[in-house]
Design an enzyme around this catalytic site. Sequence first.
Site, PDB file in Angstrom:
ATOM      1  N   LYS A  32       0.853  -1.206   0.000  1.00 25.44           N
ATOM      2  CA  LYS A  32       0.000   0.000   0.000  1.00 25.44           C
ATOM      3  C   LYS A  32       0.884   1.250   0.000  1.00 25.44           C
ATOM      4  O   LYS A  32       1.901   1.302   0.717  1.00 25.44           O
ATOM      5  CB  LYS A  32      -0.908  -0.023   1.227  1.00 25.44           C
ATOM      6  CG  LYS A  32      -1.984   1.058   1.226  1.00 25.44           C
ATOM      7  CD  LYS A  32      -2.908   0.932   2.449  1.00 25.44           C
ATOM      8  CE  LYS A  32      -3.978   2.004   2.478  1.00 25.44           C
ATOM      9  NZ  LYS A  32      -4.843   1.926   3.677  1.00 25.44           N
TER      10      LYS A  32
ATOM     11  N   SER B 151      -9.792  -0.054   6.889  1.00 22.19           N
ATOM     12  CA  SER B 151      -9.231   0.010   5.525  1.00 22.19           C
ATOM     13  C   SER B 151      -8.544  -1.254   5.037  1.00 22.19           C
ATOM     14  O   SER B 151      -8.158  -1.324   3.868  1.00 22.19           O
ATOM     15  CB  SER B 151      -8.249   1.171   5.418  1.00 22.19           C
ATOM     16  OG  SER B 151      -8.958   2.378   5.383  1.00 22.19           O
TER      17      SER B 151
ATOM     18  N   SER C 241      -9.766   2.414   2.743  1.00 24.03           N
ATOM     19  CA  SER C 241      -8.897   3.092   1.823  1.00 24.03           C
ATOM     20  C   SER C 241      -7.985   2.161   1.013  1.00 24.03           C
ATOM     21  O   SER C 241      -7.490   2.550  -0.036  1.00 24.03           O
ATOM     22  CB  SER C 241      -8.007   4.072   2.600  1.00 24.03           C
ATOM     23  OG  SER C 241      -7.159   3.393   3.521  1.00 24.03           O
TER      24      SER C 241
END
Length: 515
Positions: free
Chosen positions: A80, A179, A155
């Site tokens: 990420k 997330s 997210s």
Amino acid sequence: MTDLIHLSAATLAGLLADGSVSSVEATRAHLDHIDAVDTDVHAFLHVATDAALAAAAAIDARRAGGESLAPLAGVPIAIKDVLATADMPSTAGSRILEGWIPPYDATVVRKLREAGLVPLGKTNMDEFAMGSSTEHSAYGPTRNPWDLGRIPGGSGGGSAAAVSAFEAPLALGSDTGGSIRQPAAVTGSVGVKPTYGGVSRYGAIALASSLDQVGPVSRSVLDAAMLHDVIGGHDPLDATSLPDIWPSMTEAARAGLADGALRGVKVGVIKELNGDGFQSGVKQRFDEALAILAGAGAEISEVSAPNFEYAVSAYYLILPAEASSNLARFDSVRFGMRVNPGSGPLTSERVMAATRDAGFGPEVKRRIILGTYALSAGYYDAYYGSAQKVRTLIQRDFDAAFSKVDVLVSPSAPTTAFKFGEKLADPMAMYLNDITTIPANLAGVPGMGLPIGLAPEDGLPVGLQVMAPARQDARLYTFGAALEKLLEAKWGHTLLSEAPPLTPTEMFATKEGAV
Ligand code: GLN
């Protein structure tokens, strides 16, 4: 040759270890697949083709030299973009950090490299991890591989989409309010938010420091466990890192595969996270999962957590308050973008204002304003102080619940993947989507989301969330692996199986009625 992209990380690791596949072959297969599908999915913000192949070749050389390597050595992984990587841009999905290459690796990234995993690139995310759909990324949204017209969650939608589109067997995410778990739910993958302090936050670009945790994303519970073992453990560079010696999550997952692993396990169903507002197909699959658990000898009971109803409100004060402080470091001097004001004097304040105006998107600005307001003199007690009291009440709800049961369960998210634009104009609707995942962050307890089938009305993945007391992450892996095994026995395959489908949906079209 074996179809390398559809293998679980554990299976691939086995083939790498016995020499039947090289890391270069495995890495190239994933890079080729990224080339083929990522223009549609847009899971990646940066693909490190050359560096990945070089890292893979180095692992192959070490293995050929007879070195004994860590279990996941040679397995590709997606990271990420909230995590600092010294050889790749780290933007956190924001324009303000466009092209910024950090001077160091996050501790979790360093650990990946030391264990021989091969970073493929950086995955898309809502800007500074604020959001539940990746629609707040400054670089455009990621699309859900199950239906390209729908959100992949957020997210960490990029990490979950990369794994569910078979672009990577493993990914790292970060979870401040869901997330990791919510994107896992809507893409049919597995995602784990570890106990707060169980995994280092050093080098994770901070959203809300008292809530953030880095964790694994994968297509099976065992794979998540193996990755957790790589990234977990004490880090002197993170002041909130727990000094604990952790048990092996891999062994915990393997224990779940043994017969009778669920017998006598006390499972609490959270009354407040299973009622109105939950999609009917989500509830149906959740109830079926409970029946399967009961059939395997688990003792199911309902548990009330009366203060969970205030969790979203408390979170959306605490998070903006901490975020407004954390994001003050983007001051046009130290990192990334600098914009000079169009006219007038070039003071540092005016440069800072012009940079932050151009560099931050609307959701980030909304939260900075909200957080600054909540922390301002005269309002602090009424807002931030009250929210912290609610946080304590939620922790007490967990304590009371865990005095009666071993694990708590709920649907991972109230609905399946929604369509692009459906909640974008209404921040409250987007925030309410986090109702199931936020309590674990507020209390610091670990939570796992795993797939339990497809909703009959739309054919999209549904997730179950399981939570355990702080420090009992291993319990999640035993429970999760046991449930996954039962579901696999029922369907004849896992949700994102090793059998090579073209897309997740096509796989299920060929197995009609399986879920
Ligand atoms: N959707 C939540 C939010 O917008 C979760 C964010 C996260 O976990 N990083 O804050």
